[in-house]
Design an enzyme around this catalytic site. Sequence first.
Site, PDB file in Angstrom:
ATOM      1  CE1 TYR A  92      38.964  40.500  38.352  1.00 28.38           C
ATOM      2  CE2 TYR A  92      37.748  38.486  38.746  1.00 28.38           C
ATOM      3  CZ  TYR A  92      37.824  39.862  38.778  1.00 28.38           C
ATOM      4  OH  TYR A  92      36.766  40.605  39.234  1.00 28.38           O
ATOM      5  NE  ARG A 145      29.441  42.068  47.161  1.00 25.59           N
ATOM      6  CZ  ARG A 145      29.775  41.074  46.333  1.00 25.59           C
ATOM      7  NH1 ARG A 145      30.420  40.024  46.763  1.00 25.59           N
ATOM      8  NH2 ARG A 145      29.468  41.156  45.041  1.00 25.59           N
ATOM      9  CE  LYS A 163      34.973  40.169  36.414  1.00 26.93           C
ATOM     10  NZ  LYS A 163      33.837  40.593  37.217  1.00 26.93           N
ATOM     11  CD  GLU A 234      33.280  42.988  39.055  1.00 28.41           C
ATOM     12  OE1 GLU A 234      33.628  41.954  39.656  1.00 28.41           O
ATOM     13  OE2 GLU A 234      32.516  42.977  38.063  1.00 28.41           O
ATOM     14  CG  ASP A 235      33.957  42.821  43.367  1.00 22.88           C
ATOM     15  OD1 ASP A 235      33.088  42.049  42.936  1.00 22.88           O
ATOM     16  OD2 ASP A 235      35.143  42.493  43.505  1.00 22.88           O
ATOM     17  CG  ASP A 257      30.437  40.207  36.086  1.00 26.98           C
ATOM     18  OD1 ASP A 257      29.826  39.583  35.202  1.00 26.98           O
ATOM     19  OD2 ASP A 257      31.473  39.788  36.628  1.00 26.98           O
ATOM     20  CG  ASP A 258      29.712  41.515  41.706  1.00 22.63           C
ATOM     21  OD1 ASP A 258      30.663  40.734  41.590  1.00 22.63           O
ATOM     22  OD2 ASP A 258      29.850  42.749  41.784  1.00 22.63           O
ATOM     23  CG  ASN A 400      35.878  33.719  43.298  1.00 30.20           C
ATOM     24  OD1 ASN A 400      36.383  32.617  43.176  1.00 30.20           O
ATOM     25  ND2 ASN A 400      35.045  34.229  42.407  1.00 30.20           N
ATOM     26  CG  ASN A 444      35.917  33.170  36.602  1.00 35.78           C
ATOM     27  OD1 ASN A 444      35.724  34.208  35.999  1.00 35.78           O
ATOM     28  ND2 ASN A 444      36.729  33.078  37.643  1.00 35.78           N
TER      29      ASN A 444
END
Length: 546
Positions: A92, A145, A163, A234-235, A257-258, A400, A444
């Site tokens: 990751y 993203r 993930k 995610e993202d 999650d973000d 990150n 994290n």
Amino acid sequence: MQNKPSFVLRNPSANKGTGFNDEERNKLALKGLLPPKVETLQEQSDRALSQFTSFTNNLEKYIFLNCLRDRNETLFYYLLMNNLELMFPIIYTPTVGEACQKFGNEFRFAQGMYFATQDKGSIRSMMDNWPADGVDIIVVSDGSRILGLGDLGTNGMGIPVGKLQLYVAGAGFHPTRTLPVIIDAGTNTKKYLEDKYYLGERHTRVADDQYYPLVDEFLQAAFDKWPNVLVQFEDISNDHCFKLLDDYRDKFLCFNDDIQGTGSVILSGFINSVRAVQKPITEQRMVFLGAGSAGIGVADCIMSLFEEAGVSKEQARKSFWFVDSKGLITTTRGDTLTPQKRAYAREDYDYQLKSLLEVVRDVKPTALIGLSGIGASFTQEIIEEMSKHVEKPIIFALSNPTTNAECTAEQAYQWTDGRCIFASGSPFKPVEYKNHTFVPGQGNNMYIFPGLGLGAHLCRSKHVTDAMIITAAKTLSKFVDDSEVVTGKIYPGLQHIREISTKIAVRVIEKAYEEGMAQLTPRPTDIEAFVRMNQYNPSYDQKFNN
């Protein structure tokens, strides 16, 4: 299991390689297809670790691990779980960022599923192509993203893959019941559209009137195919992620999650930071650089501490200052604000502060939280200005990958003369400063999402609620005791992630029953024993029933 060597040696879930014993080799017609020596899982792991450490390039290590997973899943997870701190930065952040950028060039084998705009109307039938009998968890991204790297399109598949590997290693989801997904709605990054190795659809991102129906069809199909599945977003870019969460969080078992995972893990670190500086939450002044999904999610979670202290949301928001690319976010700035930014826009400024340094000078913050994706944006001048007014500055440089961190751990400790409480998003090595060793905290999301997801899934929760998110954060914070907090340690070691995830899952399940969300009946009499019984542990002898 079929009596065909071509099947068993090429099925990563069934393959043991040199771990097949003589009886199995005879039964499965493997005699002569493997070296004579029968090895234990530990012996295989020792060799794999030696091979892993022989690579000097992190991307090569990443490729090696993913090839190992595609060959022998049990060995891969055994190796990973026994060397998690060593390998986490490879599978990751930060290495996964480079792997995503070079996804097309380094493509070797397909993982997960892809649903593109051309598939509209056929997504449900496509899901029947997935070979596993069932799916417990899906991580889905549209690649818009990826970390702090921007729009990578289908190259973002490395994120759902990574993930889910952490869900398995960190919490104990069974690997055969995980599904990484990319929704290919195009990409606006020109270099990928012109890259001959790019594997996605070659068009710019579709408009909202095509995007939202595509995502909706995917979600409807997923929950029709697997009614008890948990979906993690995610993202996904800020222009879509909040709406998707708002639209579906009360319809399906899903979370972002973000927004929520980041919020929860930083809340945990902030709880311990407040313990470390010995100043109550009501005396904290927080400046955020970055007002996207992660920044807003963190603020929303920290807001819960004010509510517990009996402070209204209206009053609590006076302790938050948000800075974006245009400066301090205010209601008088003259631009159109998203609903998320508007919630934290300052109403008490009739003048404009256009830089972070100006805001720090004006506010004299106790905490500086970076989720901007802009590397080196916490300059020496900014940190030193902050340190003039605060005995123990709280500095969270959370963007990150590592290259995007607002400052390094070494810079934070040096510029504050070793007085700060520091956390980052990607790992930094311990820092030696004035005969003292400082161990940076890593805020994290891995501390939170594996246990949160496992708990919500196991009790068949209807939804993932805010109370579950807060419960997960508080559970994590208790893994650092008072003697550690006073030294500036705010997060436990990642080597304890299985135990952390187990305890979080237990508390999430308890909270789900308290809220009437849990649909599993009857309620387990011993919830912790129930969680441990349902966790995957890599072994050639493991039997899995679900």
